[in-house]
Design a protein around this motif. Structure first.
Motif, PDB file in Angstrom:
ATOM      1  N   THR A 133      -4.869  -2.373  -1.736  1.00 17.68           N
ATOM      2  CA  THR A 133      -5.943  -1.325  -1.413  1.00 17.68           C
ATOM      3  C   THR A 133      -7.502  -1.951  -1.527  1.00 17.68           C
ATOM      4  O   THR A 133      -8.318  -1.540  -0.814  1.00 17.68           O
ATOM      5  CB  THR A 133      -5.646   0.132  -2.142  1.00 17.68           C
ATOM      6  OG1 THR A 133      -4.305   0.452  -1.778  1.00 17.68           O
ATOM      7  CG2 THR A 133      -6.850   0.990  -1.640  1.00 17.68           C
TER       8      THR A 133
ATOM      9  N   GLY B  67       0.807  -1.261  -0.018  1.00 17.71           N
ATOM     10  CA  GLY B  67       0.016   0.048   0.036  1.00 17.71           C
ATOM     11  C   GLY B  67       0.969   1.092  -0.094  1.00 17.71           C
ATOM     12  O   GLY B  67       0.481   2.264  -0.445  1.00 17.71           O
TER      13      GLY B  67
ATOM     14  N   TYR C 239      -7.916  -2.468   8.761  1.00 12.01           N
ATOM     15  CA  TYR C 239      -9.183  -3.180   8.192  1.00 12.01           C
ATOM     16  C   TYR C 239      -9.355  -4.554   8.069  1.00 12.01           C
ATOM     17  O   TYR C 239     -10.458  -4.974   7.852  1.00 12.01           O
ATOM     18  CB  TYR C 239      -9.810  -2.174   7.198  1.00 12.01           C
ATOM     19  CG  TYR C 239      -9.533  -0.751   7.139  1.00 12.01           C
ATOM     20  CD1 TYR C 239      -9.901  -0.088   8.264  1.00 12.01           C
ATOM     21  CD2 TYR C 239      -8.544  -0.134   6.251  1.00 12.01           C
ATOM     22  CE1 TYR C 239      -9.914   1.331   8.289  1.00 12.01           C
ATOM     23  CE2 TYR C 239      -8.402   1.484   6.515  1.00 12.01           C
ATOM     24  CZ  TYR C 239      -9.058   1.937   7.393  1.00 12.01           C
ATOM     25  OH  TYR C 239      -8.820   3.235   7.554  1.00 12.01           O
ATOM     26  N   ASP C 240      -8.220  -5.208   8.194  1.00 12.46           N
ATOM     27  CA  ASP C 240      -8.142  -6.637   7.601  1.00 12.46           C
ATOM     28  C   ASP C 240      -7.948  -7.671   8.794  1.00 12.46           C
ATOM     29  O   ASP C 240      -7.655  -8.732   8.847  1.00 12.46           O
ATOM     30  CB  ASP C 240      -6.941  -6.786   6.814  1.00 12.46           C
ATOM     31  CG  ASP C 240      -6.874  -5.729   5.606  1.00 12.46           C
ATOM     32  OD1 ASP C 240      -7.920  -5.640   5.339  1.00 12.46           O
ATOM     33  OD2 ASP C 240      -5.704  -5.585   4.983  1.00 12.46           O
TER      34      ASP C 240
ATOM     35  N   SER D 261      -8.067  -4.398   1.316  1.00  5.84           N
ATOM     36  CA  SER D 261      -8.494  -3.514   2.543  1.00  5.84           C
ATOM     37  C   SER D 261      -9.465  -2.827   2.747  1.00  5.84           C
ATOM     38  O   SER D 261     -10.335  -2.637   3.651  1.00  5.84           O
ATOM     39  CB  SER D 261      -7.280  -2.672   3.142  1.00  5.84           C
ATOM     40  OG  SER D 261      -5.860  -3.728   3.331  1.00  5.84           O
ATOM     41  N   SER D 262      -9.926  -2.070   1.604  1.00  3.85           N
ATOM     42  CA  SER D 262     -11.009  -1.269   1.625  1.00  3.85           C
ATOM     43  C   SER D 262     -12.362  -1.854   1.440  1.00  3.85           C
ATOM     44  O   SER D 262     -13.269  -1.676   1.792  1.00  3.85           O
ATOM     45  CB  SER D 262     -11.015  -0.232   0.203  1.00  3.85           C
ATOM     46  OG  SER D 262     -10.757  -1.148  -1.058  1.00  3.85           O
TER      47      SER D 262
ATOM     48  N   TYR E 111      -9.606   5.960  -0.903  1.00  2.00           N
ATOM     49  CA  TYR E 111      -9.165   4.612  -1.438  1.00  2.00           C
ATOM     50  C   TYR E 111      -9.499   4.371  -2.849  1.00  2.00           C
ATOM     51  O   TYR E 111      -8.431   3.777  -3.670  1.00  2.00           O
ATOM     52  CB  TYR E 111      -9.568   3.346  -0.512  1.00  2.00           C
ATOM     53  CG  TYR E 111      -8.926   3.364   0.849  1.00  2.00           C
ATOM     54  CD1 TYR E 111      -7.601   3.842   1.095  1.00  2.00           C
ATOM     55  CD2 TYR E 111      -9.622   3.325   1.864  1.00  2.00           C
ATOM     56  CE1 TYR E 111      -7.070   3.745   2.343  1.00  2.00           C
ATOM     57  CE2 TYR E 111      -9.328   3.231   3.302  1.00  2.00           C
ATOM     58  CZ  TYR E 111      -7.775   3.386   3.613  1.00  2.00           C
ATOM     59  OH  TYR E 111      -7.483   3.729   4.893  1.00  2.00           O
TER      60      TYR E 111
ATOM     61  N   GLY F 286      -0.275   3.800   3.125  1.00  2.00           N
ATOM     62  CA  GLY F 286      -0.487   2.370   3.084  1.00  2.00           C
ATOM     63  C   GLY F 286      -0.569   1.341   4.128  1.00  2.00           C
ATOM     64  O   GLY F 286      -1.370   0.566   4.231  1.00  2.00           O
TER      65      GLY F 286
ATOM     66  N   LEU G 110      -3.951   0.163   6.236  1.00  8.67           N
ATOM     67  CA  LEU G 110      -4.858  -0.564   5.669  1.00  8.67           C
ATOM     68  C   LEU G 110      -5.119  -1.925   6.313  1.00  8.67           C
ATOM     69  O   LEU G 110      -6.212  -2.525   6.666  1.00  8.67           O
ATOM     70  CB  LEU G 110      -4.368  -1.254   4.175  1.00  8.67           C
ATOM     71  CG  LEU G 110      -4.375  -0.010   3.067  1.00  8.67           C
ATOM     72  CD1 LEU G 110      -3.651  -0.347   1.629  1.00  8.67           C
ATOM     73  CD2 LEU G 110      -5.627   0.557   2.774  1.00  8.67           C
TER      74      LEU G 110
END
Length: 458
Positions: free
Chosen positions: A298, A17, A212-213, A301-302, A94, A206, A209
């Motif tokens: 990205t 990222g 969120y994962d 993760s987004s 993103y 990056g 990210l």
């Protein structure tokens, strides 16, 4: 458990990222501002990012939920609307970043003579941009393991090329064909690196990210903590070495064609062995790997961010299933479709500038939250203070840069900000707005009735 990512996969997401196609464009802009002190700009931006990274890790250890910035705002501020607005703004950023990566991928691909600029009268650039988005959407549909494996390969390849170019360039300039390397130390103190740090901050957006994962990461709190503290310094080191080599071996190329300046830096190095023409191919390959890995990281993760927002009622449930395992296919397809549509026109400078500004604001806000809660946990106040002060400094500097050097982009960025803010307010405050409208209509009806009544009286 087979779908969970360990430390190597998490590092790949973070580095993928950060070290994206942006470094090829940002390097030329930063060098144009501060010249041989470009390396210092990356160090300053990296310190601010590291302060923000510490803040993210500190707050993440205090909450029992994934979601990164959105969760932090919701838990520590207690404002659902504000948390939703942060999430929407990040998603726009993103998507814009992914569009930039896809466009950059196609532009670097078309740099190879084997590919024509058009096919049957149809420009190939939009086709390649949409195609690479579709490729990584399909890859992510296979699951976290497939996406992580691809990310490991892409990140490993691009880092190998960039490190080889950087280290090889320094060895070449100091031992093979010795020349004095200019680090710009005679120009200190200078304001240029601070301004450049604000501009280059897009190259450090990056690592967050990972937050969120977390449902796809093994032992997420500890794994993410290690990945952040390894990834940010690693990115700084790579940027510094590349900056020193490029500003010394290809200073003219940075001014005339910044996107391919790294190829010009590789030419004397490889030319010593009789392979000067290979420089462009190697750098273009690194650019393809960089943009591809950034797009993949990205998107992965987004997708998790969007899913988490749906589970918190911050996004319409039509685009995701907040209870699904992994990222729902619908979410990936929707994000991919919007990104692909953005790539067709071409230039995404305003969208990516808006993304940079949004990330600076969010990083600074999270740093502030960590600083504010420093006494509630074992939080060292210095790193959050660095992240907070750095973000507060970078925001007006980046605005100033856009206003004076890219006025059209500046106006467009403001327009995007207004549109996004209006959309967020209409979505999150639609019930309150509806009540206000109904009350206003009642007042108008009452006023009309009163006027009619007054006219009927003698």
């Amino acid at each position: 458990m087979a779908e969970e990512l360990g430390l190597p996969g998490s590092l790949s997401i973070a580095l993928g990222g950060m070290i994206g196609g942006g470094i090829f464009a940002v390097l030329g802009v930063v060098a144009g501002i501060t010249g041989s002190l470009t390396w210092l700009a990356f160090v300053l931006a990296g310190l601010v990012a590291l302060g923000a990274g510490y803040s993210y890790n500190a707050l993440n250890a205090l909450v029992d939920a994934s979601g990164g910035s959105v969760t932090f705002v919701r838990c520590f501020v207690g404002n659902t609307t504000l948390a939703g607005m942060v999430g929407w703004t990040l998603l726009v950023g993103y998507i814009g970043s992914m569009g930039m990566y896809a466009v950059a991928f196609s532009e670097f691909a078309l740099g190879f003579s084997a590919l024509p600029s058009s096919l049957g009268g149809v420009p190939l650039r939009p086709v390649l941009s949409v195609g690479v988005v579709a490729l990584f959407v399909g890859l992510n549909l296979l699951g976290a393991r497939a996406s992580g494996t691809a990310e490991n390969a892409l990140v490993g390849g691009k880092i190998a090329v960039l490190v080889a170019l950087g280290v090889g360039g320094i060895v070449f300039a100091t031992a093979v064909e010795p020349r004095p390397l200019d680090y710009g130390l005679d120009r200190l103190p200078a304001f240029g690196p601070i301004m450049s740090a604000a501009v280059s901050f897009v190259a450090f957006q990056g690592w967050q990210l990972l937050f969120y994962d977390q449902e796809s990461i093994e032992n997420p709190t500890e794994t993410i903590r290690k990945a952040v503290y390894i990834a940010i310094p690693s990115a700084v080191a790579i940027y510094v070495v590349v900056a020193v080599v490029t500003t010394n071996l290809a200073s003219e190329a940075l001014r005339t064609h910044p996107h391919t300046a790294l190829a010009s830096a590789a030419e004397p190095l490889l030319g010593y062995f009789g392979y000067a023409s290979v420089g462009f191919t190697i750098v273009s390959l690194a650019a393809l790997l960089s943009t591809g890995s950034a797009l993949n990281a990205t998107l992965f993760s987004s997708g998790h961010l969007a899913k988490g927002m749906v589970s918190q009622n911050l996004l319409p449930d039509r685009i995701s299933d907040g209870e699904a395992d992994g990222v729902p296919p619908t979410t990936l397809v929707v994000l991919g479709a919007i990104t692909a549509a953005l790539t067709v026109p071409g230039s995404l400078g305003a969208v990516t500038s808006f993304a940079s500004l949004a990330f600076i604001v969010v990083f600074g806000s999270v740093s502030y939250l960590a600083f504010r809660h420093r006494e509630e946990a074992t939080i060292n106040p210095l790193p959050p203070l660095v992240g907070m002060v750095g973000a507060v400094s970078f925001l007006p500097l980046l605005f100033w840069h856009l206003y004076h050097n890219e006025p059209e982009t500046f106006v467009t960025v403001l327009a995007i900000a207004v549109v996004v803010a209006l959309a967020e307010v209409l979505y999150f405050e639609h019930d309150a707005l509806k009540e206000e409208v109904v009350a206003f209509e009642r007042d108008v009806e009452a006023a009309v009735e009163n006027i009619g009544h007054d006219r009927e009286e003698p």
